[in-house]
Design an enzyme around this catalytic site. Structure first.
Site, PDB file in Angstrom:
ATOM      1  N   SER A 189      -3.903 -32.307 -98.819  1.00 57.61           N
ATOM      2  CA  SER A 189      -3.216 -33.353 -99.585  1.00 57.61           C
ATOM      3  C   SER A 189      -4.082 -34.614 -99.705  1.00 57.61           C
ATOM      4  O   SER A 189      -4.052 -35.291-100.736  1.00 57.61           O
ATOM      5  CB  SER A 189      -1.845 -33.673 -98.973  1.00 57.61           C
ATOM      6  OG  SER A 189      -1.974 -34.349 -97.756  1.00 57.61           O
ATOM      7  N   ASN A 190      -4.868 -34.927 -98.689  1.00 59.30           N
ATOM      8  CA  ASN A 190      -5.759 -36.092 -98.804  1.00 59.30           C
ATOM      9  C   ASN A 190      -6.876 -35.825 -99.805  1.00 59.30           C
ATOM     10  O   ASN A 190      -7.282 -36.723-100.542  1.00 59.30           O
ATOM     11  CB  ASN A 190      -6.323 -36.477 -97.429  1.00 59.30           C
ATOM     12  CG  ASN A 190      -5.355 -37.325 -96.632  1.00 59.30           C
ATOM     13  OD1 ASN A 190      -5.128 -38.478 -96.953  1.00 59.30           O
ATOM     14  ND2 ASN A 190      -4.731 -36.730 -95.616  1.00 59.30           N
TER      15      ASN A 190
ATOM     16  N   LYS B 142     -12.818 -30.580 -85.300  1.00 59.87           N
ATOM     17  CA  LYS B 142     -13.887 -30.415 -84.300  1.00 59.87           C
ATOM     18  C   LYS B 142     -14.622 -31.733 -84.065  1.00 59.87           C
ATOM     19  O   LYS B 142     -14.707 -32.565 -84.963  1.00 59.87           O
ATOM     20  CB  LYS B 142     -14.910 -29.395 -84.803  1.00 59.87           C
ATOM     21  CG  LYS B 142     -14.333 -28.024 -85.024  1.00 59.87           C
ATOM     22  CD  LYS B 142     -14.354 -27.237 -83.760  1.00 59.87           C
ATOM     23  CE  LYS B 142     -13.900 -25.821 -84.024  1.00 59.87           C
ATOM     24  NZ  LYS B 142     -13.752 -25.051 -82.796  1.00 59.87           N
TER      25      LYS B 142
ATOM     26  N   ASN C  13     -13.026 -40.778 -90.833  1.00 63.52           N
ATOM     27  CA  ASN C  13     -11.874 -39.914 -90.574  1.00 63.52           C
ATOM     28  C   ASN C  13     -10.612 -40.723 -90.838  1.00 63.52           C
ATOM     29  O   ASN C  13     -10.627 -41.951 -90.737  1.00 63.52           O
ATOM     30  CB  ASN C  13     -11.887 -39.450 -89.109  1.00 63.52           C
ATOM     31  CG  ASN C  13     -10.729 -38.512 -88.805  1.00 63.52           C
ATOM     32  OD1 ASN C  13     -10.423 -37.598 -89.581  1.00 63.52           O
ATOM     33  ND2 ASN C  13     -10.059 -38.724 -87.680  1.00 63.52           N
TER      34      ASN C  13
ATOM     35  N   HIS D  67      -6.688 -40.975 -89.423  1.00 62.54           N
ATOM     36  CA  HIS D  67      -5.825 -40.554 -88.321  1.00 62.54           C
ATOM     37  C   HIS D  67      -4.397 -41.014 -88.627  1.00 62.54           C
ATOM     38  O   HIS D  67      -4.201 -42.169 -89.039  1.00 62.54           O
ATOM     39  CB  HIS D  67      -6.326 -41.166 -87.004  1.00 62.54           C
ATOM     40  CG  HIS D  67      -5.560 -40.684 -85.825  1.00 62.54           C
ATOM     41  ND1 HIS D  67      -5.755 -39.436 -85.273  1.00 62.54           N
ATOM     42  CD2 HIS D  67      -4.565 -41.259 -85.111  1.00 62.54           C
ATOM     43  CE1 HIS D  67      -4.921 -39.273 -84.253  1.00 62.54           C
ATOM     44  NE2 HIS D  67      -4.193 -40.363 -84.137  1.00 62.54           N
TER      45      HIS D  67
ATOM     46  N   ASP E 233     -11.119 -39.903 -82.242  1.00 59.99           N
ATOM     47  CA  ASP E 233     -10.347 -41.048 -82.749  1.00 59.99           C
ATOM     48  C   ASP E 233     -10.796 -42.385 -82.162  1.00 59.99           C
ATOM     49  O   ASP E 233      -9.977 -43.275 -81.907  1.00 59.99           O
ATOM     50  CB  ASP E 233      -8.834 -40.846 -82.433  1.00 59.99           C
ATOM     51  CG  ASP E 233      -8.337 -39.496 -82.906  1.00 59.99           C
ATOM     52  OD1 ASP E 233      -8.750 -39.069 -83.996  1.00 59.99           O
ATOM     53  OD2 ASP E 233      -7.550 -38.871 -82.176  1.00 59.99           O
TER      54      ASP E 233
ATOM     55  N   GLU F  70      -1.260 -42.523 -96.108  1.00 59.06           N
ATOM     56  CA  GLU F  70      -2.629 -41.984 -96.052  1.00 59.06           C
ATOM     57  C   GLU F  70      -3.200 -41.794 -97.458  1.00 59.06           C
ATOM     58  O   GLU F  70      -4.365 -42.084 -97.709  1.00 59.06           O
ATOM     59  CB  GLU F  70      -2.643 -40.612 -95.360  1.00 59.06           C
ATOM     60  CG  GLU F  70      -2.385 -40.673 -93.881  1.00 59.06           C
ATOM     61  CD  GLU F  70      -2.532 -39.306 -93.223  1.00 59.06           C
ATOM     62  OE1 GLU F  70      -3.430 -38.536 -93.594  1.00 59.06           O
ATOM     63  OE2 GLU F  70      -1.726 -39.020 -92.331  1.00 59.06           O
TER      64      GLU F  70
HETATM   65  C1  GRF Z   1      -3.731 -35.810 -92.129  1.00 54.66           C
HETATM   66  O1  GRF Z   1      -2.483 -36.090 -91.601  1.00 54.66           O
HETATM   67  C2  GRF Z   1      -4.771 -36.661 -91.462  1.00 54.66           C
HETATM   68  O2  GRF Z   1      -4.260 -37.853 -90.962  1.00 54.66           O
HETATM   69  C3  GRF Z   1      -5.240 -35.808 -90.335  1.00 54.66           C
HETATM   70  O3  GRF Z   1      -5.200 -34.503 -90.811  1.00 54.66           O
HETATM   71  C4  GRF Z   1      -4.192 -34.397 -91.815  1.00 54.66           C
HETATM   72  C5  GRF Z   1      -4.799 -33.710 -92.998  1.00 54.66           C
HETATM   73  O4  GRF Z   1      -3.819 -33.425 -93.966  1.00 54.66           O
HETATM   74  N1  GRF Z   1      -6.549 -36.206 -89.880  1.00 54.66           N
HETATM   75  P1  GRF Z   1      -4.204 -32.873 -95.392  1.00 54.66           P
HETATM   76  O5  GRF Z   1      -4.905 -31.538 -95.173  1.00 54.66           O
HETATM   77  O6  GRF Z   1      -5.109 -33.856 -96.026  1.00 54.66           O
HETATM   78  O7  GRF Z   1      -2.913 -32.692 -96.124  1.00 54.66           O
END
Ligand code: GRF
Length: 201
Positions: free
Chosen positions: A22-23, A97, A113, A115, A156, A185
């Protein structure tokens, strides 16, 4: 290179075998609205059947399968690809990882990253995915959020680049918190990547 304007910055996105993507989708959407000042040059998948692979195929985005069984060889392959493709930033999206400090210093480009919590709270080993939201819910927190940070060799832990708070006081379940944070996000990550790259020109 591939007819892409020279001011365009290429990034690589690291996903994991089960990433929803989704990101990644949010980035593609946002960057296309920003006249492609940033483009996702390739997406790393760590399982050939990863759900994001299908999306990338539909969108014409290059995917690169790199196994994480041997992390040294993963890092060497990724470094080579980044150099060959002229990539300026690596964005992790669901990649779980650890990367070695050797890789992070040798690769020569920033690694970011996102989080799903307000670091430094609710971060570190084991605090990923729904575990984060379960912990926030269990502590009856009224606020959560998302953090974009530079990656270092601890989970993190790297320098915080951007953070956004979301009110979760009305959330009645772990899933509701997860959904509220994910919405944040999708705005925060692409805009932070663009601002970060622009500020470093
Ligand atoms: C997100 O919640 C992000 O914060 C975490 O991993 C998840 C990835 O979600 N690091 P997506 O695959 O982008 O939907």
């Amino acid at each position: 290179m591939d007819g892409i304007a020279s001011k365009t910055k290429r990034i690589a996105v690291l996903t994991s075998g089960n990433s929803r993507g989704s990101n990644l989708r949010a980035m593609i959407h946002y960057f296309s609205e920003q006249q492609q000042t940033v483009v996702v040059d390739f997406v790393v998948i760590t399982k050939r059947s990863a759900p994001v692979a299908e999306y990338c195929l539909e969108m014409g985005i290059r995917t690169e399968f790199i196994s994480t069984k041997d992390m040294h060889s993963f890092e060497t392959t990724l470094s080579d690809m980044v150099r060959e493709r002229g990539v300026k930033l690596i964005a992790m999206a669901g990649f779980l990882k650890k990367l070695s400090s050797q890789f992070l210093s040798d690769v020569g480009i920033p690694v970011l990253n996102i989080h799903p919590a307000l670091l430094p709270d609710y971060g570190g080993k084991g605090l990923y995915g729904m575990n984060v939201h379960r912990a926030v819910f269990a502590d009856a927190r009224t606020k959560s959020g998302a953090t974009v940070h530079l990656v270092d060799s601890k989970y993190d832990h790297g320098e915080i680049i951007a953070q956004e708070v979301v009110d979760v006081s009305t959330c009645r379940s772990v899933e509701e918190i997860a959904e509220a944070v994910l919405q944040i996000e999708h705005m925060l990550y692409p805009s932070t990547i663009l601002a970060f790259l622009t500020s470093r020109q």
